[in-house]
Write a protein that holds these residues in place. Structure first.
Motif, PDB file in Angstrom:
ATOM      1  N   GLU A 322      32.465  41.504  40.948  1.00 48.00           N
ATOM      2  CA  GLU A 322      32.822  40.933  39.649  1.00 48.00           C
ATOM      3  C   GLU A 322      34.261  41.258  39.259  1.00 48.00           C
ATOM      4  N   GLN A 323      34.788  42.356  39.784  1.00 51.15           N
ATOM      5  CA  GLN A 323      36.128  42.804  39.418  1.00 51.15           C
ATOM      6  C   GLN A 323      36.932  43.081  40.687  1.00 51.15           C
ATOM      7  N   PRO A 324      37.474  42.057  41.347  1.00 52.34           N
ATOM      8  CA  PRO A 324      38.221  42.288  42.600  1.00 52.34           C
ATOM      9  C   PRO A 324      39.425  43.204  42.419  1.00 52.34           C
ATOM     10  N   TRP A 325      40.024  43.200  41.214  1.00 51.05           N
ATOM     11  CA  TRP A 325      41.199  44.038  41.017  1.00 51.05           C
ATOM     12  C   TRP A 325      40.850  45.523  41.013  1.00 51.05           C
ATOM     13  N   ALA A 326      39.577  45.849  40.739  1.00 53.10           N
ATOM     14  CA  ALA A 326      39.175  47.257  40.812  1.00 53.10           C
ATOM     15  C   ALA A 326      39.329  47.787  42.230  1.00 53.10           C
ATOM     16  N   VAL A 327      39.060  46.931  43.214  1.00 50.49           N
ATOM     17  CA  VAL A 327      39.228  47.327  44.614  1.00 50.49           C
ATOM     18  C   VAL A 327      40.701  47.600  44.907  1.00 50.49           C
ATOM     19  N   VAL A 328      41.578  46.757  44.359  1.00 51.86           N
ATOM     20  CA  VAL A 328      43.013  46.951  44.578  1.00 51.86           C
ATOM     21  C   VAL A 328      43.466  48.279  43.987  1.00 51.86           C
ATOM     22  N   VAL A 329      43.009  48.580  42.772  1.00 56.78           N
ATOM     23  CA  VAL A 329      43.403  49.832  42.120  1.00 56.78           C
ATOM     24  C   VAL A 329      42.913  51.030  42.914  1.00 56.78           C
ATOM     25  N   LEU A 330      41.648  50.993  43.343  1.00 52.02           N
ATOM     26  CA  LEU A 330      41.104  52.113  44.114  1.00 52.02           C
ATOM     27  C   LEU A 330      41.826  52.283  45.445  1.00 52.02           C
ATOM     28  N   PRO A 379      45.977  57.957  35.943  1.00 47.50           N
ATOM     29  CA  PRO A 379      46.709  56.719  36.233  1.00 47.50           C
ATOM     30  C   PRO A 379      45.808  55.501  36.460  1.00 47.50           C
ATOM     31  N   LEU A 380      44.522  55.708  36.745  1.00 50.59           N
ATOM     32  CA  LEU A 380      43.635  54.565  36.933  1.00 50.59           C
ATOM     33  C   LEU A 380      43.407  53.804  35.624  1.00 50.59           C
ATOM     34  N   VAL A 381      43.542  54.495  34.496  1.00 44.80           N
ATOM     35  CA  VAL A 381      43.284  53.844  33.205  1.00 44.80           C
ATOM     36  C   VAL A 381      44.318  52.760  32.921  1.00 44.80           C
ATOM     37  N   PRO A 382      45.628  53.057  32.896  1.00 47.64           N
ATOM     38  CA  PRO A 382      46.582  51.964  32.645  1.00 47.64           C
ATOM     39  C   PRO A 382      46.577  50.909  33.738  1.00 47.64           C
ATOM     40  N   ALA A 383      46.366  51.334  34.997  1.00 49.50           N
ATOM     41  CA  ALA A 383      46.326  50.349  36.073  1.00 49.50           C
ATOM     42  C   ALA A 383      45.129  49.423  35.913  1.00 49.50           C
ATOM     43  N   GLY A 384      43.973  49.992  35.563  1.00 55.07           N
ATOM     44  CA  GLY A 384      42.791  49.152  35.358  1.00 55.07           C
ATOM     45  C   GLY A 384      42.942  48.223  34.169  1.00 55.07           C
ATOM     46  N   LEU A 385      43.529  48.725  33.079  1.00 57.23           N
ATOM     47  CA  LEU A 385      43.744  47.870  31.908  1.00 57.23           C
ATOM     48  C   LEU A 385      44.721  46.739  32.212  1.00 57.23           C
ATOM     49  N   ALA A 386      45.771  47.051  32.975  1.00 52.51           N
ATOM     50  CA  ALA A 386      46.758  46.017  33.298  1.00 52.51           C
ATOM     51  C   ALA A 386      46.164  44.912  34.165  1.00 52.51           C
ATOM     52  N   LEU A 387      45.207  45.272  35.022  1.00 52.11           N
ATOM     53  CA  LEU A 387      44.612  44.290  35.934  1.00 52.11           C
ATOM     54  C   LEU A 387      43.253  43.806  35.450  1.00 52.11           C
ATOM     55  N   ASP A 390      37.143  46.697  35.039  1.00 56.68           N
ATOM     56  CA  ASP A 390      36.149  47.330  34.183  1.00 56.68           C
ATOM     57  C   ASP A 390      36.247  48.845  34.348  1.00 56.68           C
ATOM     58  N   LEU A 391      36.792  49.519  33.335  1.00 57.97           N
ATOM     59  CA  LEU A 391      36.961  50.966  33.417  1.00 57.97           C
ATOM     60  C   LEU A 391      35.635  51.699  33.466  1.00 57.97           C
ATOM     61  N   ALA A 392      34.576  51.102  32.906  1.00 58.71           N
ATOM     62  CA  ALA A 392      33.270  51.752  32.928  1.00 58.71           C
ATOM     63  C   ALA A 392      32.737  51.907  34.347  1.00 58.71           C
ATOM     64  N   VAL A 393      33.202  51.065  35.262  1.00 57.08           N
ATOM     65  CA  VAL A 393      32.831  51.174  36.672  1.00 57.08           C
ATOM     66  C   VAL A 393      33.918  51.899  37.449  1.00 57.08           C
ATOM     67  N   LEU A 394      35.172  51.563  37.159  1.00 55.90           N
ATOM     68  CA  LEU A 394      36.297  52.081  37.934  1.00 55.90           C
ATOM     69  C   LEU A 394      36.399  53.602  37.857  1.00 55.90           C
ATOM     70  N   LEU A 395      36.301  54.168  36.661  1.00 55.70           N
ATOM     71  CA  LEU A 395      36.515  55.611  36.507  1.00 55.70           C
ATOM     72  C   LEU A 395      35.396  56.452  37.139  1.00 55.70           C
ATOM     73  N   PRO A 396      34.121  56.169  36.876  1.00 58.50           N
ATOM     74  CA  PRO A 396      33.094  56.982  37.559  1.00 58.50           C
ATOM     75  C   PRO A 396      33.084  56.786  39.060  1.00 58.50           C
ATOM     76  N   LEU A 397      33.393  55.572  39.521  1.00 58.03           N
ATOM     77  CA  LEU A 397      33.471  55.353  40.967  1.00 58.03           C
ATOM     78  C   LEU A 397      34.624  56.153  41.567  1.00 58.03           C
ATOM     79  N   GLY A 398      35.773  56.135  40.907  1.00 57.35           N
ATOM     80  CA  GLY A 398      36.901  56.929  41.392  1.00 57.35           C
ATOM     81  C   GLY A 398      36.587  58.411  41.404  1.00 57.35           C
ATOM     82  N   ALA A 399      35.910  58.903  40.353  1.00 55.89           N
ATOM     83  CA  ALA A 399      35.542  60.324  40.298  1.00 55.89           C
ATOM     84  C   ALA A 399      34.573  60.682  41.419  1.00 55.89           C
TER      85      ALA A 399
END
Length: 468
Positions: A322-330, A379-387, A390-399
């Motif tokens: 659903e969020q291809p840009w999350a893959v780019v950020v990670l 740094p994932l927060v501003p990058a995720g917001l810019a792209l 979904d921070l609710a998925v991006l941040l726990p997955l990154g952690a």
């Protein structure tokens, strides 16, 4: 006795440090007779000043002494003769002068110099590896429109998951074999990389509906296997050079349409270059001498690393549906993640040196872990917001991914594999059952895994023995 250690004629010829230490009773008798520590006569100001000057000159070396005999050894190494000691300093022998100097100079025990950080990260290498994780995605930007629609994407995903799992396990085993020499690591990679590419192709081929997709499938599998070889052997610059064609092709897309031939040809050229570079690196590694006595690690020891690779790939794929840009950020964050793994180990060792109790170290270790985790997620927060990820998925997955990598660095491989597999299974079940299409289930699964992994890391890495 001759040389600078000898006393001049007229002195006490046998009164050296070695003999004096061996004859404590003789020293006691001389002291009792009044001949041992006959200090400078009260009116002899010149000799007293000479003793003061000598004390000032040798203060930095006298201060750490714990006994006057150490000062005597120092004076003896300076070549002071008995005649000099009597005439210039007004003392009857070496030990009398040493005792006077020992009393004059206050005790001082300087801290030993701080050792170099054994885990100091290579900043350029970490940045380069982060870029190398992201640049292959440009191939899909170039050639994605040429993929056949029937089953091709599913085949690439399945083959990619197999490649991730295989290459994680193979990379772990090859790194263990590096301890026996580059030749052993090269043989491990040579024996493991081709079967891994073949297994990925076979796994993805079951979902193909046309022959055109087989070329993309084989190219992806060969690239991942060859890139894994280069990364294990530390040949990042070779891999970067091999990716130049696809990077250049993607860079001109906003201004120029390269056409189907270049869209397909440039990624294939990068794949070919990566394969040739991997072959060259393997040839150089195999030329290194091998250690025939080196123990071979058990194959099962690399299994949890492979399972973690499968789970991590599954989680990233689910997040990218659903969020291809999350893959780019990670993907881009993997370079900083590796840098922070080194920094954690260096800071943990520094905390171990700075504390004297287990409780104090646990507190410092928790602060270091929390600081590194915040430094990675921040740094994932501003990058995720810019792209618009979904921070609710991006941040726990990154952690979850970062703490997994940290635990693996300390040899704790099964907890990350089990917890990430559980999170991936929960996310996949939600997708297959069409529940929570907004990613709530995946966010909860990743959050639970991240929390459990963090608690396990606090418990495991809060022990001083983990950093020995």
């Amino acid at each position: 006795m001759s040389g600078p250690m000898a006393l001049e004629p007229g002195g006490v010829a046998e009164d050296t440090l070695t003999l004096r230490l061996a004859d404590e009773s003789g020293l006691a008798r001389r002291l009792a007779d009044g001949h041992g520590l006959a200090l400078v006569r009260p009116g002899d100001a010149g000799r007293r000043e000479a003793v003061d000057r000598l004390a000032a000159e040798l203060a930095d070396r006298i201060a750490p002494a714990v006994h006057s005999y150490e000062v005597a050894a120092l004076l003896e190494s300076e070549g002071l003769s008995g005649e000099t000691i009597r005439q210039r300093y007004g003392h009857p022998d070496l030990f009398s002068l040493a005792a006077a100097l020992y009393d004059l100079v206050p005790r001082s025990c300087p801290e030993p110099p701080r050792p170099a950080d054994p885990w100091r990260p290579d900043h350029l290498r970490c940045a380069l590896r982060g870029a190398l994780f992201a640049l292959p995605g440009l191939a899909y930007l170039l050639a994605g429109r040429l993929l056949p629609h029937e089953g091709a994407l599913r085949a690439l995903v399945v083959a990619g998951l197999v490649s991730w799992a295989w290459n994680q396990a193979l990379g772990h085993r090859a790194h263990l074999r590096l301890a026996a020499g580059r030749g052993e690591a090269g043989r491990t990679l040579l024996n493991g990389a081709p079967p891994g590419a073949g297994a990925a192709v076979l796994a993805g081929a079951a979902f193909l509906g046309s022959g055109a997709g087989a070329l993309f499938l084989a190219a992806q599998s060969v690239y991942l296997a060859a890139a894994g070889v280069l990364l294990v052997l530390g040949r990042e610059r070779l891999l970067l050079a091999a990716l130049l064609p696809v990077t250049a092709g993607a860079a001109v897309l906003p201004w120029w349409e390269p056409g189907s031939a270049l869209r397909a040809g440039l990624p294939l050229l990068s794949v070919l270059g990566t394969a040739l570079a991997a072959g060259w690196a393997l040839r150089a590694a195999l030329a290194a001498p091998a250690d025939p006595d080196a123990a071979r690690p058990r194959l099962l020891g690399s299994l949890p690393y492979g399972l973690f690779g499968l789970a991590a790939g599954g989680l990233v794929f689910l997040a990218g549906r659903e969020q291809p840009w999350a893959v780019v950020v990670l993907t881009l964050s993997m370079g900083p993640a590796e840098w922070l793994l080194y920094r954690y180990r260096g800071l943990a060792v520094a905390a171990l040196r700075a504390t004297a109790t287990p409780a104090g170290f646990r507190t410092r270790s928790a602060a270091v872990l929390g600081g590194c985790l915040v430094a990675y997620l921040g740094p994932l927060v501003p990058a995720g917001l810019a792209l618009h990820a979904d921070l609710a998925v991006l941040l726990p997955l990154g952690a979850a991914l970062w703490t997994s990598l940290l635990l693996q660095a300390f040899g704790a491989a099964w907890p990350p594999a089990a917890l990430c597999l559980g999170a991936a299974g929960a996310g996949a079940a939600a997708v297959l059952s069409d529940r929570a299409p907004d990613g709530t289930s995946l966010a909860l699964a990743c959050g639970a895994a991240a929390l459990c992994l963090t608690l396990h890391a606090l418990r495991l890495l809060g022990r001083p023995s983990a950093h020995g």
